[in-house]
Scaffold this motif. Structure first.
Motif, mmCIF file in Angstrom:
data_model
loop_
_atom_site.group_PDB
_atom_site.id
_atom_site.type_symbol
_atom_site.label_atom_id
_atom_site.label_comp_id
_atom_site.label_asym_id
_atom_site.label_seq_id
_atom_site.Cartn_x
_atom_site.Cartn_y
_atom_site.Cartn_z
ATOM 1 N N MET A 218 -14.044 21.439 -46.427
ATOM 2 C CA MET A 218 -13.967 20.931 -45.124
ATOM 3 C C MET A 218 -13.774 19.351 -45.190
ATOM 4 O O MET A 218 -13.493 18.678 -44.201
ATOM 5 C CB MET A 218 -15.080 21.099 -44.179
ATOM 6 N N MET A 219 -13.956 18.578 -46.489
ATOM 7 C CA MET A 219 -13.748 17.137 -46.371
ATOM 8 C C MET A 219 -12.300 16.851 -46.152
ATOM 9 O O MET A 219 -11.509 17.453 -46.738
ATOM 10 C CB MET A 219 -14.376 16.497 -47.493
ATOM 11 N N PRO A 220 -12.007 16.084 -45.510
ATOM 12 C CA PRO A 220 -10.730 15.319 -45.451
ATOM 13 C C PRO A 220 -10.183 14.375 -46.599
ATOM 14 O O PRO A 220 -11.050 13.967 -47.241
ATOM 15 C CB PRO A 220 -10.620 14.459 -44.407
ATOM 16 N N LEU A 221 -8.859 14.923 -47.141
ATOM 17 C CA LEU A 221 -8.441 14.405 -48.297
ATOM 18 C C LEU A 221 -7.174 13.749 -48.069
ATOM 19 O O LEU A 221 -6.675 14.272 -47.187
ATOM 20 C CB LEU A 221 -8.355 15.168 -49.425
ATOM 21 N N TYR A 222 -6.872 12.730 -48.645
ATOM 22 C CA TYR A 222 -5.438 12.147 -48.668
ATOM 23 C C TYR A 222 -4.733 11.788 -49.911
ATOM 24 O O TYR A 222 -4.617 10.752 -50.309
ATOM 25 C CB TYR A 222 -5.756 10.788 -48.000
ATOM 26 N N PRO A 223 -4.297 13.040 -50.572
ATOM 27 C CA PRO A 223 -3.803 12.980 -51.969
ATOM 28 C C PRO A 223 -2.713 12.065 -51.816
ATOM 29 O O PRO A 223 -2.244 11.600 -53.222
ATOM 30 C CB PRO A 223 -3.401 14.499 -52.081
ATOM 31 N N GLN A 224 -1.966 11.583 -51.079
ATOM 32 C CA GLN A 224 -0.620 10.948 -50.973
ATOM 33 C C GLN A 224 -1.069 9.436 -51.331
ATOM 34 O O GLN A 224 -0.186 8.749 -51.864
ATOM 35 C CB GLN A 224 0.242 11.205 -49.883
ATOM 36 N N GLU A 225 -2.115 9.143 -51.107
ATOM 37 C CA GLU A 225 -2.673 7.612 -51.002
ATOM 38 C C GLU A 225 -3.039 7.375 -52.695
ATOM 39 O O GLU A 225 -3.563 8.209 -53.296
ATOM 40 C CB GLU A 225 -3.825 7.346 -50.165
ATOM 41 N N PRO A 226 -2.600 6.144 -52.936
ATOM 42 C CA PRO A 226 -2.670 5.982 -54.585
ATOM 43 C C PRO A 226 -4.297 5.887 -54.666
ATOM 44 O O PRO A 226 -4.960 5.365 -53.679
ATOM 45 C CB PRO A 226 -1.922 4.485 -54.633
ATOM 46 N N PRO A 227 -4.820 5.953 -55.837
ATOM 47 C CA PRO A 227 -6.268 5.820 -55.982
ATOM 48 C C PRO A 227 -6.398 4.346 -56.001
ATOM 49 O O PRO A 227 -5.615 3.274 -55.970
ATOM 50 C CB PRO A 227 -6.322 6.184 -57.633
ATOM 51 N N TYR A 228 -7.881 4.081 -55.329
ATOM 52 C CA TYR A 228 -7.997 2.572 -55.263
ATOM 53 C C TYR A 228 -9.435 2.675 -55.743
ATOM 54 O O TYR A 228 -10.480 3.587 -55.903
ATOM 55 C CB TYR A 228 -7.971 2.482 -53.675
ATOM 56 N N GLN A 229 -10.122 1.399 -55.759
ATOM 57 C CA GLN A 229 -11.450 1.159 -56.294
ATOM 58 C C GLN A 229 -12.654 0.973 -55.127
ATOM 59 O O GLN A 229 -11.999 0.436 -53.954
ATOM 60 C CB GLN A 229 -11.592 -0.028 -57.196
ATOM 61 N N VAL A 230 -13.546 1.647 -55.346
ATOM 62 C CA VAL A 230 -14.702 1.560 -54.209
ATOM 63 C C VAL A 230 -15.939 0.902 -54.957
ATOM 64 O O VAL A 230 -16.189 1.582 -56.051
ATOM 65 C CB VAL A 230 -15.177 2.754 -53.719
ATOM 66 N N ARG A 231 -16.730 0.084 -54.432
ATOM 67 C CA ARG A 231 -18.103 -0.360 -54.930
ATOM 68 C C ARG A 231 -19.019 0.419 -54.257
ATOM 69 O O ARG A 231 -18.992 0.351 -52.904
ATOM 70 C CB ARG A 231 -18.059 -1.941 -55.193
ATOM 71 N N VAL A 232 -19.895 1.026 -54.944
ATOM 72 C CA VAL A 232 -21.125 1.962 -54.386
ATOM 73 C C VAL A 232 -22.361 1.199 -54.967
ATOM 74 O O VAL A 232 -22.566 0.882 -56.150
ATOM 75 C CB VAL A 232 -20.868 3.316 -54.876
ATOM 76 N N GLY A 233 -23.183 1.287 -53.816
ATOM 77 C CA GLY A 233 -24.570 0.555 -54.083
ATOM 78 C C GLY A 233 -25.528 1.822 -53.962
ATOM 79 O O GLY A 233 -25.702 2.616 -52.971
ATOM 80 N N LEU A 234 -26.222 1.873 -55.024
ATOM 81 C CA LEU A 234 -27.470 2.811 -55.024
ATOM 82 C C LEU A 234 -28.655 2.179 -54.600
ATOM 83 O O LEU A 234 -29.169 1.364 -55.211
ATOM 84 C CB LEU A 234 -27.579 3.358 -56.389
#
Length: 167
Positions: free
Chosen positions: A40-56
């Motif tokens: 059910m999660m939305p995906l956007y496969p056409q968008e180029p990969p991008y970096q995300v900073r994740v804080g635990l």
């Protein structure tokens, strides 16, 4: 928030089938709730990969030392400048974060926050009967991506760790 661990991952550019294949190739275990969320999660496969900073972040680091409900946790996190993640972040994080500390607690269905689990902070899916989100676990060396179910009154302990998107 001195207790935060930061992980940088790449997101995007993948279809649902590609993500399923990557999870299988990496031998990552899914429960039925994770499989349902993956569909059910939305995906956007056409968008180029991008970096995300994740804080635990342990929720005690948000000032919630005695624990809190999800709405309280999310309010405190947003007030501290953290952002909720898209559902897909959990999949990309699980595929790329391979050295999560391993729990020796093999129990999988306790109705409590598992030892050393990291819950990905996401907005609640629109379907009220759907699982709330994902959590990541390393059980004795076996990586898991699991979905969970709870209501807004469920009490998370102060040592529960959540993954948020950083600004």
């Amino acid at each position: 928030m001195a207790e935060m661990t930061v992980i940088t991952i790449k997101m995007g550019g993948a279809t649902r089938n590609e993500l399923r294949a990557q999870l299988a190739a990496a031998h990552i275990q899914l429960n039925k709730h994770a499989a349902q969320l993956l569909e059910m999660m939305p995906l956007y496969p056409q968008e180029p990969p991008y970096q995300v900073r994740v804080g635990l972040v342990p929720i005690a680091a948000l000032g919630l030392t005695g624990g809190a409900t999800l709405p309280q946790i999310y309010r405190a996190a947003i007030g501290a400048g953290l952002k909720l993640a898209p559902l897909a972040l959990a999949v990309f994080l699980r595929l790329q974060w391979r050295d999560q500390p391993a729990s020796q607690d093999l129990e999988m269905h306790r109705q409590a926050v598992p030892d050393l689990a990291v819950t990905v902070a996401t907005a609640t899916p629109g379907d009220l009967d759907a699982p709330r989100g994902f959590y990541l676990r390393n059980v004795a060396g076996q990586l898991h991506l699991r979905g969970y179910v709870c209501d807004d009154q469920y009490w998370w302990p102060g040592d529960a760790v959540f993954a948020f998107v950083l600004n």
